[in-house]
Design an enzyme around this catalytic site. Sequence first.
Site, PDB file in Angstrom:
ATOM      1  N   CYS A   1     -10.299  -4.814   0.108  1.00  0.00           N
ATOM      2  CA  CYS A   1     -11.411  -3.862   0.221  1.00  0.00           C
ATOM      3  C   CYS A   1     -12.307  -3.978  -1.013  1.00  0.00           C
ATOM      4  O   CYS A   1     -11.977  -4.667  -1.990  1.00  0.00           O
ATOM      5  CB  CYS A   1     -10.877  -2.439   0.379  1.00  0.00           C
ATOM      6  SG  CYS A   1     -10.278  -1.724  -1.166  1.00  0.00           S
TER       7      CYS A   1
ATOM      8  N   ASN B   1       0.830  -1.196   0.000  1.00  0.00           N
ATOM      9  CA  ASN B   1       0.000   0.000   0.000  1.00  0.00           C
ATOM     10  C   ASN B   1       0.868   1.251   0.000  1.00  0.00           C
ATOM     11  O   ASN B   1       1.957   1.278   0.574  1.00  0.00           O
ATOM     12  CB  ASN B   1      -1.011  -0.001   1.155  1.00  0.00           C
ATOM     13  CG  ASN B   1      -0.413  -0.225   2.521  1.00  0.00           C
ATOM     14  OD1 ASN B   1       0.601  -0.903   2.662  1.00  0.00           O
ATOM     15  ND2 ASN B   1      -1.022   0.347   3.538  1.00  0.00           N
TER      16      ASN B   1
ATOM     17  N   GLU C   1      -3.038  -4.616  -3.110  1.00  0.00           N
ATOM     18  CA  GLU C   1      -3.580  -5.489  -4.157  1.00  0.00           C
ATOM     19  C   GLU C   1      -3.633  -4.768  -5.502  1.00  0.00           C
ATOM     20  O   GLU C   1      -3.264  -5.309  -6.545  1.00  0.00           O
ATOM     21  CB  GLU C   1      -5.000  -5.961  -3.791  1.00  0.00           C
ATOM     22  CG  GLU C   1      -5.080  -6.812  -2.544  1.00  0.00           C
ATOM     23  CD  GLU C   1      -5.331  -6.006  -1.278  1.00  0.00           C
ATOM     24  OE1 GLU C   1      -4.768  -4.889  -1.157  1.00  0.00           O
ATOM     25  OE2 GLU C   1      -6.069  -6.499  -0.415  1.00  0.00           O
TER      26      GLU C   1
ATOM     27  N   CYS D   1      -4.157   0.584  -2.433  1.00  0.00           N
ATOM     28  CA  CYS D   1      -3.972  -0.645  -1.665  1.00  0.00           C
ATOM     29  C   CYS D   1      -2.907  -1.524  -2.332  1.00  0.00           C
ATOM     30  O   CYS D   1      -2.672  -1.440  -3.547  1.00  0.00           O
ATOM     31  CB  CYS D   1      -5.267  -1.444  -1.614  1.00  0.00           C
ATOM     32  SG  CYS D   1      -6.584  -0.659  -0.697  1.00  0.00           S
TER      33      CYS D   1
ATOM     34  N   GLU E   1       0.422   5.248   0.689  1.00  0.00           N
ATOM     35  CA  GLU E   1      -0.423   6.345   1.162  1.00  0.00           C
ATOM     36  C   GLU E   1       0.248   7.676   0.827  1.00  0.00           C
ATOM     37  O   GLU E   1       1.453   7.735   0.592  1.00  0.00           O
ATOM     38  CB  GLU E   1      -0.605   6.226   2.685  1.00  0.00           C
ATOM     39  CG  GLU E   1      -1.294   4.932   3.071  1.00  0.00           C
ATOM     40  CD  GLU E   1      -1.508   4.787   4.575  1.00  0.00           C
ATOM     41  OE1 GLU E   1      -0.975   5.621   5.350  1.00  0.00           O
ATOM     42  OE2 GLU E   1      -2.208   3.843   4.965  1.00  0.00           O
TER      43      GLU E   1
ATOM     44  N   CYS F   1     -10.705  -3.083  -4.392  1.00  0.00           N
ATOM     45  CA  CYS F   1      -9.758  -4.106  -4.853  1.00  0.00           C
ATOM     46  C   CYS F   1     -10.477  -5.354  -5.344  1.00  0.00           C
ATOM     47  O   CYS F   1     -10.034  -6.006  -6.290  1.00  0.00           O
ATOM     48  CB  CYS F   1      -8.775  -4.459  -3.743  1.00  0.00           C
ATOM     49  SG  CYS F   1      -7.596  -3.128  -3.436  1.00  0.00           S
TER      50      CYS F   1
END
Length: 141
Positions: free
Chosen positions: A98, A54, A67, A65, A56, A101
């Site tokens: 999530c 991930n 994935e 993310c 940010e 994803c």
Amino acid sequence: MKRVAPRAAEPGPALSDLARVARLARRRAIAPFSGFKVGAALRTRAGEIVTGCNVENASYGLTLCAERVAVFKAVSEGMGHFDAIAVVADSRRLTPPCGACRQILWEFCGDVWVHIEDLRGNARTVRVSELLPMPFDRRNL
Ligand code: THU
């Protein structure tokens, strides 16, 4: 007619190996705001592996993310025919992908195995179709 390789009825034996790769990718996570580091390892049927973590940033909402980083890295390199993704995080409950994803996994990887693991080795393996049972995709357009 386009031939599609049949999907394995059982996950391959090496999903814990794939999780080990995801665990290493997790160490590269950039998560200064949430402190929640995630690693992913996406595998093709031919056995190639692409990782993600991930990422940010200060605007929060642009976070990607692990994935999706792995999927976009792979498809942007021209890869396809995936069979599994491993996702590793450190939380009391196992961390499934999530919603965003799940959608991207379904559209770009199909009904692949999703192996989720924590740092203590607790693990679960499901299919994307279990995570996203009534998907919206190009067939709806
Ligand atoms: N995150 C992932 O990378 N993958 C998941 O499956 C769940 C959430 C990231 C996004 C954000 O950087 C942090 O975890 C907290 O939500």
